[in-house]
Design a protein around this motif. Sequence first.
Motif, PDB file in Angstrom:
ATOM      1  N   GLN A 183      -6.360  13.912   3.252  1.00  0.00           N
ATOM      2  CA  GLN A 183      -7.007  14.567   2.111  1.00  0.00           C
ATOM      3  C   GLN A 183      -6.606  16.030   2.021  1.00  0.00           C
ATOM      4  O   GLN A 183      -6.435  16.559   0.934  1.00  0.00           O
ATOM      5  N   MET A 198       1.046   3.717  -3.310  1.00  0.00           N
ATOM      6  CA  MET A 198       0.590   5.105  -3.214  1.00  0.00           C
ATOM      7  C   MET A 198       1.759   6.085  -3.371  1.00  0.00           C
ATOM      8  O   MET A 198       1.625   7.135  -3.991  1.00  0.00           O
ATOM      9  N   LEU A 210     -13.470  -2.297   6.272  1.00  0.00           N
ATOM     10  CA  LEU A 210     -12.965  -3.055   7.415  1.00  0.00           C
ATOM     11  C   LEU A 210     -13.837  -2.775   8.606  1.00  0.00           C
ATOM     12  O   LEU A 210     -14.255  -3.652   9.349  1.00  0.00           O
ATOM     13  N   PHE A 211     -14.128  -1.508   8.745  1.00  0.00           N
ATOM     14  CA  PHE A 211     -14.896  -1.056   9.876  1.00  0.00           C
ATOM     15  C   PHE A 211     -16.307  -1.605   9.813  1.00  0.00           C
ATOM     16  O   PHE A 211     -16.848  -2.112  10.788  1.00  0.00           O
ATOM     17  N   ILE A 241     -10.688   1.153   4.511  1.00  0.00           N
ATOM     18  CA  ILE A 241     -10.759   1.245   5.957  1.00  0.00           C
ATOM     19  C   ILE A 241     -12.197   1.194   6.417  1.00  0.00           C
ATOM     20  O   ILE A 241     -12.558   0.517   7.359  1.00  0.00           O
ATOM     21  N   VAL A 254      -2.533   7.382   5.337  1.00  0.00           N
ATOM     22  CA  VAL A 254      -3.513   6.344   5.035  1.00  0.00           C
ATOM     23  C   VAL A 254      -2.989   4.991   5.522  1.00  0.00           C
ATOM     24  O   VAL A 254      -3.731   4.181   6.084  1.00  0.00           O
ATOM     25  N   THR A 309      -8.527  -3.188  18.185  1.00  0.00           N
ATOM     26  CA  THR A 309      -9.215  -4.095  17.264  1.00  0.00           C
ATOM     27  C   THR A 309      -9.146  -5.532  17.771  1.00  0.00           C
ATOM     28  O   THR A 309     -10.121  -6.263  17.691  1.00  0.00           O
ATOM     29  N   ILE A 361     -16.381  -5.183  10.945  1.00  0.00           N
ATOM     30  CA  ILE A 361     -16.343  -5.385  12.394  1.00  0.00           C
ATOM     31  C   ILE A 361     -17.699  -5.038  12.986  1.00  0.00           C
ATOM     32  O   ILE A 361     -18.307  -5.820  13.711  1.00  0.00           O
ATOM     33  N   ASN A 372      -9.495   4.931   1.606  1.00  0.00           N
ATOM     34  CA  ASN A 372     -10.544   5.386   2.498  1.00  0.00           C
ATOM     35  C   ASN A 372     -11.625   4.341   2.614  1.00  0.00           C
ATOM     36  O   ASN A 372     -12.055   3.946   3.687  1.00  0.00           O
ATOM     37  N   GLY A 432      -6.241   0.042  12.000  1.00  0.00           N
ATOM     38  CA  GLY A 432      -7.441  -0.760  11.843  1.00  0.00           C
ATOM     39  C   GLY A 432      -7.171  -2.241  11.667  1.00  0.00           C
ATOM     40  O   GLY A 432      -8.084  -3.050  11.732  1.00  0.00           O
ATOM     41  N   GLU A 433      -5.911  -2.619  11.432  1.00  0.00           N
ATOM     42  CA  GLU A 433      -5.596  -4.021  11.188  1.00  0.00           C
ATOM     43  C   GLU A 433      -6.006  -4.863  12.391  1.00  0.00           C
ATOM     44  O   GLU A 433      -5.728  -4.523  13.539  1.00  0.00           O
ATOM     45  N   THR A 434      -6.669  -5.989  12.089  1.00  0.00           N
ATOM     46  CA  THR A 434      -7.320  -6.733  13.159  1.00  0.00           C
ATOM     47  C   THR A 434      -6.787  -8.147  13.336  1.00  0.00           C
ATOM     48  O   THR A 434      -6.388  -8.543  14.426  1.00  0.00           O
ATOM     49  N   ASN A 490      -7.766  10.342   7.899  1.00  0.00           N
ATOM     50  CA  ASN A 490      -8.140  10.470   6.494  1.00  0.00           C
ATOM     51  C   ASN A 490      -8.385  11.913   6.109  1.00  0.00           C
ATOM     52  O   ASN A 490      -8.046  12.335   5.003  1.00  0.00           O
ATOM     53  N   SER A 532      -3.527   4.695   9.182  1.00  0.00           N
ATOM     54  CA  SER A 532      -4.880   4.343   9.595  1.00  0.00           C
ATOM     55  C   SER A 532      -5.196   2.896   9.232  1.00  0.00           C
ATOM     56  O   SER A 532      -5.956   2.237   9.933  1.00  0.00           O
ATOM     57  N   ARG A 533      -4.555   2.406   8.186  1.00  0.00           N
ATOM     58  CA  ARG A 533      -4.712   0.977   7.878  1.00  0.00           C
ATOM     59  C   ARG A 533      -4.099   0.123   8.986  1.00  0.00           C
ATOM     60  O   ARG A 533      -4.668  -0.879   9.400  1.00  0.00           O
ATOM     61  N   GLY A 565     -14.972   1.017  19.185  1.00  0.00           N
ATOM     62  CA  GLY A 565     -15.199   1.173  17.753  1.00  0.00           C
ATOM     63  C   GLY A 565     -15.313   2.634  17.365  1.00  0.00           C
ATOM     64  O   GLY A 565     -14.741   3.082  16.379  1.00  0.00           O
ATOM     65  N   LEU A 566     -16.042   3.401  18.184  1.00  0.00           N
ATOM     66  CA  LEU A 566     -16.216   4.818  17.900  1.00  0.00           C
ATOM     67  C   LEU A 566     -14.876   5.547  17.984  1.00  0.00           C
ATOM     68  O   LEU A 566     -14.569   6.412  17.164  1.00  0.00           O
ATOM     69  N   LEU A 622     -11.929   4.248  17.449  1.00  0.00           N
ATOM     70  CA  LEU A 622     -11.192   3.876  16.235  1.00  0.00           C
ATOM     71  C   LEU A 622     -11.705   4.657  15.039  1.00  0.00           C
ATOM     72  O   LEU A 622     -10.937   5.135  14.213  1.00  0.00           O
ATOM     73  N   PHE A 623     -13.014   4.773  14.977  1.00  0.00           N
ATOM     74  CA  PHE A 623     -13.637   5.477  13.857  1.00  0.00           C
ATOM     75  C   PHE A 623     -13.122   6.913  13.799  1.00  0.00           C
ATOM     76  O   PHE A 623     -12.735   7.392  12.733  1.00  0.00           O
ATOM     77  N   MET A 628       0.825  -1.192   0.000  1.00  0.00           N
ATOM     78  CA  MET A 628       0.000   0.000   0.000  1.00  0.00           C
ATOM     79  C   MET A 628       0.873   1.261   0.000  1.00  0.00           C
ATOM     80  O   MET A 628       0.660   2.183  -0.800  1.00  0.00           O
TER      81      MET A 628
END
Lengths: 301, 259, 348
Positions: A290, A171, C10-11, C7, A216, A250, C14, C4, A223-225, A286, A219-220, A275-276, A278-279, A167
């Motif tokens: 951007q 990129m 993924l989310f 991710i 990016v 995660t 879950i 984007n 989020g990796e689980t 992100n 953040s990947r 989760g929130l 992480l979100f 990745m």
Amino acid sequence: MQNSIDLRKKRRWGETLIQASLFIAGAFSILTTVGIVYELGKEAMNFFAQVSLWEYFTGADWNPQIDQFGIWALLNATLMTTFIAMLVALPIGLSISLYLSEYASHRARRTLKPILEVLAGIPTVVYGYFALTFMTPLLRGIFGRDVVDIYNTASAGIVIGILIIPMVSSMSEDALSAVPRALRAAAYGLGATKLETAVKVVLPAAISGIMAAFIVAISRAIGETMIVAVAAGAGSNFTFNPFEAAETMTGHIVRISGGDLSYDSIDYNSIFAIGLTLFFMTLSLNVISQRIVRKYREVYE
Amino acid sequence: MTENKITYAIEAADLNLYYGETLAVRDIDMQIEKQKITAMIGPSGCGKSTVLRAFNRMNDLIPSAHATGSVLYHGKDIYDEDVDPVEVRRRIGMVFQKPNPFPKSIFDNVAWGAQINGYQGNMDELVEESLRDAALWDEVKDKLDKSGLSLSGGQQQRLCIARTIAVKPDIILMDEPASALDPIATLKIEDLMHELAKEFTIIVVTHNMQQAARVSDFTAFFNLGEDHAGVLEEYDVTSNIFTNPKKKTTEDYITGRFG
Amino acid sequence: MKTNKLILTLFVLIVASLALAACGGSAESIAAPQTEDEVAEPQTVAEESAEEASAEEMHEGMLPMVDPTALSGDVVSAGSSTVFPLAEVMAERFLDEGFAGQVTIDSIGSGGGFERFCETGETDVSNASRPIKDSEVESCGALGRTPIEFRVGTDALAVVVSKENDFLSDVTLEELAAIFSTAEKWSDVNAEWPAEDILRYIPGTDSGTFDYFVEEVFDKDEAPILGASNTQLSEDDNVLVQGITGSPYAIGFFGYAYYAENAERLNIAAIDGIEASAETVDAATYPLARPLYIYSDASIMQEKPQVAAYINFCLTYVNEEIVEVGYFPANPAVLEAAQQAWLEAMGQ
């Protein structure tokens, strides 16, 4: 003539249909996002009705069963694996991208790119077991069995790094390739070597694109689980020692939701609070990336 | 041509240039006078830019390009195997058609080339001197830390020239340096070329015949041969080319009857 | 943008799985009462088949012979991960002998099993490694279910260390309590043990194994064991085995079956001087032994002959399989009582 008019009408029907279905597809993804945010927020509210934000954001112990709700135990592990992953992915990913965009011959690129794609296509659970059965023993061989626990954030972090190399490199390569040829020519025209051109002209010119790629990638990594679920550890542990086991956000969600939680219990709601969190982390990363990309476009357009 | 015993700045002998299998330019023999401005003109696709780039091995950057014959610089064929193209380009600089400053500050744009070439002296002085030589100093002296991309097109091109002369080359190759600029900026560049010719040898490719007539001492007319490879049709003192061409094709081109 | 989405996806995955689980729960609980309405009609079928069966020769004691080929429909069960391997073997054998339906066994812990059996009514059979709690019986009552207990065997918890561990072969319950809670280093528990960090590998909090250990060692208080440092929890016993074999200073516990599978890689510790063996477990002298159960309900068994037959089958053949799985056979008297309970549930 009559015929052609009929045809026109038919074609417009099809167009309307396609347009409508495209709109529905677009709306579907937006609605899904809204639904996720709503569901996350609702359940997280239940959690924060019982646990104060202060406790959540300042505590370093996470054991919902015994009323410890300090996110830092999990957040710290997430940051550790992410940091280690970036230590691996950034230099290697960037080197690969530099090689691909500045050095590689057509043939080398044709060989390397599919390999990277294969790397990107491996299911992450396989990476997880690669971490557990290869990377961990390797680390234990190097640093000693007594130093490195069987589950540890270093091993998981390194393998996440390997996972996100494709990745980062793809990129970054996009960003490097977007640097106008003329800049390279200018550098060569001044008597720059290939390395000087790549490192001192092309790389700085692409830096915002590369930064965006890095963010990016971060953040990947956050989020990796599956890799962390398999290899990092399965018990919350606030530690800065990368050779100790520690559970990431995660990883915790996976472990807890894999068991059978009562639906209205605080443990269950805690998953949504994590989760929130992480979100928001990935969302803000992100947004930042951007912003950087937009700024970067302005320079060249 | 002149019969003086000057050694030439650079000379091509039996130079053939290929893109892959395709012969792009054939049998070029050409001697460039020192500290003069030599213009290369001709219809599109006749290989004049290719020849220009052959003089500092910029064609090396195109993977399929290769050359036969020789380009002698200080008596050395720059296409010899033991020649480092990087060393060639340090002595034979290049200014491109479209201004291409680095996305760095004005100061760094000028200093960069000198830096990588191991310049040991006072960088501030070098930058000022180069910018003065490029007739840009007065316009930018208060904003040296601003990005080079913030300048106008004409200023950017003079910045690129400043950057080139900061490296102190012998020869400056210019590939249609004013074609992307408005007439006023073009005139400034032409004036600048006259100034620079006091110190440097300049070879310039141009589409603009008036420009060639205005600025150059020598003019080389390139044309497409029957095999679609570019050839050097006629090469002489500029005034001869424009007033008394030896070949019919040259005359046709000069008078606008083709091309 | 592409990443984007990645991710986000993924989310979504879950979160969606969580959301689905939540929805599933409520939907099933609405569906459950329907089964009661249908009780009346199939009951006669069940009685008929039971009468037919009782006419045949009695097999392995008191229960009627089962003919799996004559049955249809599915058997849905869930519960203890400890009972799971045993239930799996029994179900396989049931299928091998010609049962045409499906036997579903979800390994979600005893508590989870009862939740599905008593609260959402999704399952016909609940597997458990502990007796049902009063609160669970109450929830079952709300669905019109009366859980019937069938004892199928005994499990012993194995407290295990790595083969490289040369200091721990016998441990008291008090020492266990210290090892799995406040002690940082081994030497904190026993001065003769090394001054090395204790690395703990324990089953997840949803597992019956965890509940059972906490009950026996910590008197039902899970705070000390969860608050201990260097503690890894996993519902996957293989994760624990991997961890424990990884260091001479690691310790863990899980069902005896998993120890049996990994006996060549692990050392088992005697508890209070008593080794886990058929005698000590059966005689209940081994302190960490526990009964294994399956639960069902009389009306379900009468309404779904395949469920009754499956339980019958389990009670009839469990002792032929259980040792292979790694558990201890239930005492014959206990098994007989279970078979009696089956007959009573079927109205005989």
